[in-house]
Enzyme design. Structure first.
Site, mmCIF file in Angstrom:
data_model
loop_
_atom_site.group_PDB
_atom_site.id
_atom_site.type_symbol
_atom_site.label_atom_id
_atom_site.label_comp_id
_atom_site.label_asym_id
_atom_site.label_seq_id
_atom_site.Cartn_x
_atom_site.Cartn_y
_atom_site.Cartn_z
ATOM 1 N N CYS A 181 -4.983 -4.873 135.883
ATOM 2 C CA CYS A 181 -6.453 -4.870 135.810
ATOM 3 C C CYS A 181 -6.850 -6.022 134.898
ATOM 4 O O CYS A 181 -7.214 -5.822 133.736
ATOM 5 C CB CYS A 181 -6.969 -3.543 135.279
ATOM 6 S SG CYS A 181 -6.282 -2.082 136.117
ATOM 7 N N PRO A 184 -11.703 -9.394 132.348
ATOM 8 C CA PRO A 184 -12.183 -10.768 132.508
ATOM 9 C C PRO A 184 -11.186 -11.860 132.142
ATOM 10 O O PRO A 184 -11.464 -13.032 132.361
ATOM 11 C CB PRO A 184 -13.383 -10.819 131.566
ATOM 12 C CG PRO A 184 -13.074 -9.823 130.506
ATOM 13 C CD PRO A 184 -12.311 -8.725 131.188
ATOM 14 N N GLY A 185 -10.023 -11.527 131.535
ATOM 15 C CA GLY A 185 -8.983 -12.538 131.420
ATOM 16 C C GLY A 185 -8.416 -12.807 130.048
ATOM 17 O O GLY A 185 -7.484 -13.600 129.921
ATOM 18 N N GLY A 186 -8.922 -12.154 129.002
ATOM 19 C CA GLY A 186 -8.406 -12.418 127.663
ATOM 20 C C GLY A 186 -6.945 -12.065 127.505
ATOM 21 O O GLY A 186 -6.149 -12.851 126.967
ATOM 22 N N ASP A 204 -7.304 -7.851 139.929
ATOM 23 C CA ASP A 204 -8.461 -7.006 139.632
ATOM 24 C C ASP A 204 -9.174 -6.708 140.937
ATOM 25 O O ASP A 204 -9.358 -7.608 141.767
ATOM 26 C CB ASP A 204 -9.412 -7.680 138.645
ATOM 27 C CG ASP A 204 -10.324 -6.671 137.948
ATOM 28 O OD1 ASP A 204 -10.041 -6.331 136.792
ATOM 29 O OD2 ASP A 204 -11.290 -6.215 138.577
ATOM 30 N N ARG A 209 -15.256 -10.088 139.217
ATOM 31 C CA ARG A 209 -14.514 -10.134 137.958
ATOM 32 C C ARG A 209 -13.324 -11.089 138.046
ATOM 33 O O ARG A 209 -12.991 -11.755 137.066
ATOM 34 C CB ARG A 209 -14.054 -8.718 137.568
ATOM 35 C CG ARG A 209 -15.187 -7.860 137.028
ATOM 36 C CD ARG A 209 -14.759 -6.404 136.859
ATOM 37 N NE ARG A 209 -13.620 -6.255 135.959
ATOM 38 C CZ ARG A 209 -13.714 -6.194 134.632
ATOM 39 N NH1 ARG A 209 -14.899 -6.304 134.042
ATOM 40 N NH2 ARG A 209 -12.634 -6.029 133.889
ATOM 41 N N GLY A 238 -5.491 -1.715 142.788
ATOM 42 C CA GLY A 238 -4.341 -1.537 141.905
ATOM 43 C C GLY A 238 -3.624 -0.222 142.091
ATOM 44 O O GLY A 238 -2.433 -0.108 141.789
ATOM 45 N N ASP A 255 -4.378 -2.364 131.711
ATOM 46 C CA ASP A 255 -5.563 -2.286 130.855
ATOM 47 C C ASP A 255 -6.710 -1.763 131.716
ATOM 48 O O ASP A 255 -7.468 -2.529 132.297
ATOM 49 C CB ASP A 255 -5.883 -3.672 130.279
ATOM 50 C CG ASP A 255 -7.033 -3.640 129.294
ATOM 51 O OD1 ASP A 255 -7.017 -2.777 128.401
ATOM 52 O OD2 ASP A 255 -7.951 -4.471 129.425
ATOM 53 N N CYS A 310 -10.218 0.424 125.852
ATOM 54 C CA CYS A 310 -11.073 0.161 124.692
ATOM 55 C C CYS A 310 -11.999 1.358 124.480
ATOM 56 O O CYS A 310 -13.189 1.204 124.197
ATOM 57 C CB CYS A 310 -11.841 -1.143 124.835
ATOM 58 S SG CYS A 310 -12.686 -1.351 126.413
#
Length: 384
Positions: A181, A184-186, A204, A209, A238, A255, A310
């Site tokens: 997942c 956004p890519g961090g 994703d 996204r 996924g 994630d 998160c």
């Protein structure tokens, strides 16, 4: 004449006969239009007050005020840029590399009462990651990143706690890696910064996204390194990855989508506490179990999976881990071991505040002195 007027009045006062009213003239009173409309951020806070006050007890008021306060960020140094020069500039701002600081503590000591420390693979950190933060209590901000002399951005601003799942995954040179997942890519960018990925699949479900993910890769990673043989970006479901590429990867990061607690308290846009998204929110734990199970199925026996959110919610954290492990045991006869990350947590206790009572995994809780997180992460090894 008086009699005619009186009869007309009586006719007006009679109850309306709706059977005689043409359909196009009928209407219903729209009660919903008169209900008070609370913003999604307020609904999120009400929900958190009800659930987290029970889950965290006396800790909740401190976590609450921290979540409502300005978030603290870290600067992940881009190793594809002039990284030594970038690090020197960040040090001039009085920021410190928290990863380097943790490693400078030296060898990990076994827990008291234990005969030996956990196996190195369970807590070994992914290499080559540099992330600068300001010290506890320092609310300074990093300036926006800029494009350096190598044509890529110098550093990536992120919640520094978001780097912990990548660090704890313990990548080794030559690993095949899946970020299930990724947007956004961090974290995808952090995986690439390790220099360990022989090839990386970044997936994703949302095409919008994955567009953001592509933008991050184009801004931070040189074109020759983004070759499809090394980095593959997809928009697949996924939950089906175990069927598509089972027993394939050395390391998998899951994630998952979650209630994104801090975002839900500050932003109306894309807020999962909007009334229209109630069912989606209620189905999150099931979706998270399915995604984690798919990540475990995509992992080679002996490989490692990192689950992260998160969110502070144990329904989205520990319960999901336990549910996925039971699902694999019952339906696939696959054994999964949860890794003890206590030594890893001790490495980073000077930078982050950890919740002391997680049954499995680790949870960074927001605190005004170090306002990172929330970030939950749990490492698993697929044994069979």
């Amino acid at each position: 004449m008086t009699a005619l007027v009186a009869r007309g009045v009586r006719d007006l006062l009679k109850p309306a006969d709706f059977a005689k009213v043409l359909r196009r003239h009928r209407h219903k009173k729209k009660w919903a239009a008169t209900e008070p409309k609370f913003p999604a951020t307020r609904l999120a806070l009400q929900h958190f007050d009800m659930t987290y006050s029970v889950q965290f007890g006396d800790l909740w008021p401190s976590i609450r005020v921290s979540l409502l306060s300005e978030q603290k960020y870290g600067a992940l140094v881009n190793n594809f840029a002039a990284c030594d020069h970038v690090s020197a500039e960040l040090e001039q701002m009085h920021a410190r590399d928290f990863v380097k600081k943790a490693h400078s503590h030296g060898e990990l000591e076994p827990e008291s009462g234990q005969t030996a420390a956990p196996s190195p693979a369970s807590w070994a950190c992914s290499p080559n990651l540099r992330c600068f933060t300001f010290t506890r209590g320092d609310v300074s901000r990093f300036p926006p990143a800029r494009r350096g002399s190598f044509g890529v951005m110098d550093y990536y601003l992120m919640d520094a706690a978001s780097l912990l799942p990548v660090l704890a995954l313990g990548l080794q040179p030559g690993d095949t890696v899946l970020d299930l997942c990724a947007a956004p890519g961090g974290k995808t960018l952090a995986l690439l910064q390790t220099g360990c990925c022989r090839n990386l699949a970044a997936n994703d479900l949302s095409t919008s996204r994955t567009g953001r993910l592509q933008n991050v890769l184009h801004s931070y990673v040189p074109e020759d390194f983004r070759d499809k043989s090394r980095v593959r970006v997809t928009s697949w479901d996924g939950r089906k990855w175990g069927e598509l590429e089972g027993d394939t990867y050395d390391r998998v990061l899951v994630d998952v989508p979650c209630t994104t607690d801090r975002h839900s308290l500050h932003e109306e846009e894309n807020n999962i506490f909007q009334r229209s998204r109630k069912k989606e929110r209620q189905k999150l734990p099931m979706l998270q179990v399915q995604l984690l199970a798919a990540g475990l199925l995509a992992t080679k026996p002996g490989g490692y999976v990192m689950y992260s959110t998160c969110s502070l919610s144990h329904l989205q954290n520990e319960y999901v881990v336990q549910g996925a492990i039971e699902l694999l045991a019952n339906q696939y006869n696959i054994e999964v071991r949860v890794e003890d990350l206590t030594p890893f947590r001790k490495l980073f206790m000077d930078t982050f505040f950890f919740f002391p009572s997680c049954h499995v995994g680790e949870l960074v809780i927001p605190n005004l002195m170090a306002n990172f997180g929330p970030m939950y992460f749990c490492k698993m090894c697929r044994l069979t």
